[in-house]
Design a protein around this motif. Structure first.
Motif, PDB file in Angstrom:
ATOM      1  N   GLN A  19       6.772  -5.727  -5.863  1.00 38.75           N
ATOM      2  CA  GLN A  19       6.205  -4.417  -6.143  1.00 38.75           C
ATOM      3  C   GLN A  19       5.744  -3.807  -4.832  1.00 38.75           C
ATOM      4  O   GLN A  19       5.424  -4.522  -3.888  1.00 38.75           O
ATOM      5  CB  GLN A  19       5.003  -4.547  -7.065  1.00 38.75           C
ATOM      6  CG  GLN A  19       5.357  -4.601  -8.525  1.00 38.75           C
ATOM      7  CD  GLN A  19       4.112  -4.627  -9.375  1.00 38.75           C
ATOM      8  OE1 GLN A  19       3.266  -5.469  -9.166  1.00 38.75           O
ATOM      9  NE2 GLN A  19       4.026  -3.707 -10.308  1.00 38.75           N
ATOM     10  N   GLY A  20       5.680  -2.494  -4.809  1.00 38.75           N
ATOM     11  CA  GLY A  20       5.086  -1.840  -3.655  1.00 38.75           C
ATOM     12  C   GLY A  20       5.924  -1.880  -2.391  1.00 38.75           C
ATOM     13  O   GLY A  20       5.398  -1.988  -1.302  1.00 38.75           O
ATOM     14  N   THR A  22       8.063   0.046   0.375  1.00 40.42           N
ATOM     15  CA  THR A  22       8.002   1.406   0.897  1.00 40.42           C
ATOM     16  C   THR A  22       9.395   1.796   1.362  1.00 40.42           C
ATOM     17  O   THR A  22      10.012   1.083   2.144  1.00 40.42           O
ATOM     18  CB  THR A  22       7.001   1.490   2.061  1.00 40.42           C
ATOM     19  OG1 THR A  22       5.709   1.131   1.568  1.00 40.42           O
ATOM     20  CG2 THR A  22       6.935   2.897   2.631  1.00 40.42           C
ATOM     21  N   TRP A  35       8.340   6.722   0.213  1.00 34.50           N
ATOM     22  CA  TRP A  35       8.226   6.542  -1.231  1.00 34.50           C
ATOM     23  C   TRP A  35       7.749   5.126  -1.535  1.00 34.50           C
ATOM     24  O   TRP A  35       8.073   4.193  -0.802  1.00 34.50           O
ATOM     25  CB  TRP A  35       9.581   6.730  -1.910  1.00 34.50           C
ATOM     26  CG  TRP A  35      10.166   8.099  -1.761  1.00 34.50           C
ATOM     27  CD1 TRP A  35      10.946   8.551  -0.732  1.00 34.50           C
ATOM     28  CD2 TRP A  35      10.037   9.194  -2.669  1.00 34.50           C
ATOM     29  NE1 TRP A  35      11.297   9.856  -0.946  1.00 34.50           N
ATOM     30  CE2 TRP A  35      10.758  10.276  -2.145  1.00 34.50           C
ATOM     31  CE3 TRP A  35       9.383   9.347  -3.889  1.00 34.50           C
ATOM     32  CZ2 TRP A  35      10.843  11.512  -2.780  1.00 34.50           C
ATOM     33  CZ3 TRP A  35       9.466  10.571  -4.529  1.00 34.50           C
ATOM     34  CH2 TRP A  35      10.192  11.646  -3.973  1.00 34.50           C
ATOM     35  N   ARG A  36       7.016   4.987  -2.629  1.00 30.36           N
ATOM     36  CA  ARG A  36       6.652   3.666  -3.122  1.00 30.36           C
ATOM     37  C   ARG A  36       7.610   3.343  -4.264  1.00 30.36           C
ATOM     38  O   ARG A  36       7.867   4.188  -5.124  1.00 30.36           O
ATOM     39  CB  ARG A  36       5.194   3.700  -3.611  1.00 30.36           C
ATOM     40  CG  ARG A  36       4.525   2.380  -3.870  1.00 30.36           C
ATOM     41  CD  ARG A  36       4.572   1.405  -2.725  1.00 30.36           C
ATOM     42  NE  ARG A  36       4.039   1.866  -1.453  1.00 30.36           N
ATOM     43  CZ  ARG A  36       2.754   1.881  -1.111  1.00 30.36           C
ATOM     44  NH1 ARG A  36       1.843   1.487  -1.945  1.00 30.36           N
ATOM     45  NH2 ARG A  36       2.388   2.278   0.086  1.00 30.36           N
ATOM     46  N   ASP A  38       9.954  -0.323  -6.252  1.00 28.46           N
ATOM     47  CA  ASP A  38       9.977  -1.768  -6.483  1.00 28.46           C
ATOM     48  C   ASP A  38      11.349  -2.366  -6.159  1.00 28.46           C
ATOM     49  O   ASP A  38      12.367  -1.712  -6.318  1.00 28.46           O
ATOM     50  CB  ASP A  38       9.643  -2.087  -7.948  1.00 28.46           C
ATOM     51  CG  ASP A  38       8.311  -1.471  -8.368  1.00 28.46           C
ATOM     52  OD1 ASP A  38       7.353  -1.557  -7.586  1.00 28.46           O
ATOM     53  OD2 ASP A  38       8.261  -0.885  -9.465  1.00 28.46           O
ATOM     54  N   ILE A  58       4.690   9.253  -0.967  1.00 21.69           N
ATOM     55  CA  ILE A  58       3.323   8.902  -0.564  1.00 21.69           C
ATOM     56  C   ILE A  58       2.980   9.545   0.783  1.00 21.69           C
ATOM     57  O   ILE A  58       1.821   9.634   1.150  1.00 21.69           O
ATOM     58  CB  ILE A  58       3.106   7.369  -0.522  1.00 21.69           C
ATOM     59  CG1 ILE A  58       4.121   6.676   0.395  1.00 21.69           C
ATOM     60  CG2 ILE A  58       3.183   6.793  -1.941  1.00 21.69           C
ATOM     61  CD1 ILE A  58       3.827   5.195   0.609  1.00 21.69           C
ATOM     62  N   LEU A  70       1.194   4.479   7.197  1.00 16.59           N
ATOM     63  CA  LEU A  70       1.822   3.836   6.032  1.00 16.59           C
ATOM     64  C   LEU A  70       3.118   3.139   6.425  1.00 16.59           C
ATOM     65  O   LEU A  70       3.424   2.044   5.959  1.00 16.59           O
ATOM     66  CB  LEU A  70       2.078   4.871   4.930  1.00 16.59           C
ATOM     67  CG  LEU A  70       0.826   5.430   4.253  1.00 16.59           C
ATOM     68  CD1 LEU A  70       1.178   6.603   3.338  1.00 16.59           C
ATOM     69  CD2 LEU A  70       0.112   4.339   3.456  1.00 16.59           C
ATOM     70  N   ALA A  74       3.699  -0.983   6.177  1.00 14.02           N
ATOM     71  CA  ALA A  74       4.791  -1.543   5.378  1.00 14.02           C
ATOM     72  C   ALA A  74       5.711  -2.396   6.243  1.00 14.02           C
ATOM     73  O   ALA A  74       6.161  -3.476   5.843  1.00 14.02           O
ATOM     74  CB  ALA A  74       5.582  -0.425   4.709  1.00 14.02           C
ATOM     75  N   LYS A  79       7.952  -4.878   4.176  1.00 17.64           N
ATOM     76  CA  LYS A  79       8.237  -4.176   2.924  1.00 17.64           C
ATOM     77  C   LYS A  79       8.787  -2.773   3.151  1.00 17.64           C
ATOM     78  O   LYS A  79       8.674  -1.919   2.284  1.00 17.64           O
ATOM     79  CB  LYS A  79       6.963  -4.105   2.067  1.00 17.64           C
ATOM     80  CG  LYS A  79       6.589  -5.444   1.466  1.00 17.64           C
ATOM     81  CD  LYS A  79       5.421  -5.284   0.523  1.00 17.64           C
ATOM     82  CE  LYS A  79       5.276  -6.512  -0.377  1.00 17.64           C
ATOM     83  NZ  LYS A  79       4.270  -6.275  -1.421  1.00 17.64           N
TER      84      LYS A  79
END
Ligand SMILES: [Zn+2]
Length: 107
Positions: A19-20, A22, A35-36, A38, A58, A70, A74, A79
């Motif tokens: 999850q989460g 980026t 964007w966030r 999965d 985001i 951000l 990430a 991520k």
């Protein structure tokens, strides 16, 4: 919202593995939106996709500080996924020794 996804090749439901994530959406001028979403994968063949995007980004490119913060957070957590316009060109540049599957439309 229902976000079930199925692998067409295997006929299996994909499983949400992270999850989460980026996603950094690229435009012709470079990084555009964050964007966030999965990360899902197929337990059969290992196909991985990103789905379940939020309603809005985001961060956007003009929010310079927020975007950078951000993005780097990430990146540090492994991520960050880059997607969109410039990604294919970057990959071509990175892998220009193995020039398979090329699409010579651009400049
Ligand atoms: Zn599969």
């Amino acid at each position: 919202m229902n976000s079930k996804t199925v692998c067409v090749k295997c006929g299996l439901f994909l499983e949400q593995v992270l999850q989460g994530m980026t996603v950094m959406e690229m435009a012709h001028f470079g990084p555009y939106k964050l964007w966030r979403a999965d990360l899902w994968d197929c337990p059969g063949c290992g196909l991985q996709i990103i789905a379940g995007f939020g309603d809005g980004p985001i961060a956007e490119h003009y929010e310079t500080e927020k975007f950078a913060t951000l993005r780097h957070a990430a990146e540090k957590r492994g991520k960050l996924i880059t997607a969109g316009h410039d990604q294919k060109r970057e990959e071509r540049d990175d892998n220009n020794s193995r020039n398979h599957n090329q699409c010579r439309g651009g400049p």
